[in-house]
Write a protein that holds these residues in place. Structure first.
Motif, PDB file in Angstrom:
ATOM      1  N   GLU A   8       0.851  -1.190   0.000  1.00  0.00           N
ATOM      2  CA  GLU A   8       0.000   0.000   0.000  1.00  0.00           C
ATOM      3  C   GLU A   8       0.886   1.239   0.000  1.00  0.00           C
ATOM      4  O   GLU A   8       1.661   1.461   0.934  1.00  0.00           O
ATOM      5  N   LYS A  10       0.914   5.336  -0.053  1.00  0.00           N
ATOM      6  CA  LYS A  10       0.029   6.459   0.262  1.00  0.00           C
ATOM      7  C   LYS A  10       0.760   7.785   0.106  1.00  0.00           C
ATOM      8  O   LYS A  10       1.793   8.014   0.753  1.00  0.00           O
ATOM      9  N   ASP A  11       0.231   8.646  -0.758  1.00  0.00           N
ATOM     10  CA  ASP A  11       0.691  10.039  -0.902  1.00  0.00           C
ATOM     11  C   ASP A  11       2.213  10.123  -1.019  1.00  0.00           C
ATOM     12  O   ASP A  11       2.856  10.927  -0.344  1.00  0.00           O
ATOM     13  N   SER A  30      -0.621   7.267  -4.861  1.00  0.00           N
ATOM     14  CA  SER A  30      -1.217   6.292  -3.946  1.00  0.00           C
ATOM     15  C   SER A  30      -1.766   5.117  -4.753  1.00  0.00           C
ATOM     16  O   SER A  30      -2.390   5.331  -5.796  1.00  0.00           O
ATOM     17  N   GLY A  70       4.963  10.722   2.440  1.00  0.00           N
ATOM     18  CA  GLY A  70       4.183   9.522   2.143  1.00  0.00           C
ATOM     19  C   GLY A  70       4.729   8.274   2.796  1.00  0.00           C
ATOM     20  O   GLY A  70       5.781   8.284   3.445  1.00  0.00           O
TER      21      GLY A  70
END
Length: 343
Positions: A8, A10-11, A30, A70
């Motif tokens: 995963e 993210k950002d 993301s 992130g």
């Protein structure tokens, strides 16, 4: 039962310091990847595909490059916060990378056998006999005939397609959960490309490994991908499953990419190049990065980042044209035009 999320992101933000200033190569990316799934990341050269994959692997070249924001969560652990020692344990064991030029990925002074066995001996503490047995299995898996003799040979004694198969075997030998393939068929002719893509499909069925395929070639994507993420100027502008991207694409850039691909079922004059050039990532635009090249751009596109519109559970698009207000205004204009035609 829903498949487990393996990766995963993210950002994610990645920057590179140069003599000319700071290049913001990745700007808030993301995405998710499940076990046994293939995600293709597509886009023009310089859009941030490779920088994203290097960030996932923990291979951003330092001190010039750095992750500025992130998280990258692999099997529940944030790899961005890992120490260099922890990252090295991940690299080659839990995740592996296949680079686009197999000749530079192989050491010309060492035999194929020594290069194949090196990783498993050091990373998994296998004996030489165990490593040799595993290397022979991997060569057979990737379709190298007479592996006993091939183990004694050097990279220059193999064709480009065979070298790429060996690089894939090296990536698989420690049985990783994730393989990142960066333009794995670029240096190969069309026939060998097809064989390598079939090999990826075969390997995934047999090992359930997850794959991130970095490419600019939509033909490659159609062969191997479950889901596709379209990148432009450091951002993912559209994500969706294969059918959504190819048949229901919502972003003008995705549509432009599809129109710029040669198709045998259409006349040659339907091929449309994308006019203009990507923006300068030393100073990224405030709004949509594609607005200067987009035939449908509105004033808001130039000044404000577009929101993410979810078209269905597996399909998202970052474009002002799909915003509710734009859709309503477009519908009003169409209604007025229809009224004018009927009167």
């Amino acid at each position: 039962m829903e498949e487990e999320v393996l990766l995963e992101v993210k950002d994610l933000h990645v920057s590179y310091k140069t003599h000319g200033g700071e290049v913001k190569a990745v700007r808030g990316v993301s995405f998710l990847l499940k076990k046994g799934e293939t995600l293709a990341i597509v886009g023009e050269s310089g859009c941030g595909k490779s920088a994203t994959s290097l960030a996932v692997m923990g291979l951003i070249p330092q001190p010039a490059g750095r992750i500025t924001g992130g998280t990258v969560s692999f099997k529940g652990q944030d790899t961005v916060k890992m120490s260099p020692k922890q990252k090295r344990k991940n690299q080659g064991v839990d995740m592996s990378m296949i680079f686009q030029d197999p000749m530079t990925a192989l050491n010309p002074t060492l035999t194929i056998g020594s290069q194949l066995t090196e990783g498993i001996v050091h990373q998994k503490r296998a004996t030489k006999a165990q490593a040799r047995k595993k290397a022979l299995e991997m060569l057979a898996l990737v379709g190298i005939s007479n592996p006993e003799e091939r183990m004694k040979q050097y990279p220059h004694q193999f064709s480009g397609g065979m070298r790429q198969r060996i690089v894939i075997a090296m990536a698989l030998i420690c049985e990783p959960d994730l393989i990142i393939a960066d333009e794995p068929t670029t240096a190969l002719d069309v026939t060998i490309q097809a064989q390598i893509l079939e090999l990826f499909n075969k390997i995934q069925k047999e090992t359930n490994v997850a794959i991130i395929m970095i490419t600019h070639d939509l033909g490659v994507v159609a062969k191997v991908a479950d889901r596709i993420a379209v990148m432009y100027a450091g951002k993912m502008v559209e994500t969706g499953d294969k059918r959504a991207i190819f048949y229901r694409s919502g972003h003008p850039y995705t549509q432009a990419l599809l129109h710029s691909v040669v198709r045998l079922d259409l006349p040659s004059n339907t091929l449309k190049p994308i006019e203009g050039a990507p923006p300068d990532l030393f100073s990224p635009p405030a709004g949509c990065a594609f607005s200067e090249r987009c035939p449908f751009a509105m004033e808001v596109c130039e000044h404000v980042q577009p929101p993410t519109t979810t078209l269905d559970s597996h399909h998202t698009v970052d474009c002002w044209l799909l915003d509710k207000r734009a859709v309503e205004n477009r519908q009003k204009v169409e209604n007025l035009l229809n009224q004018g035609e009927s009167s």
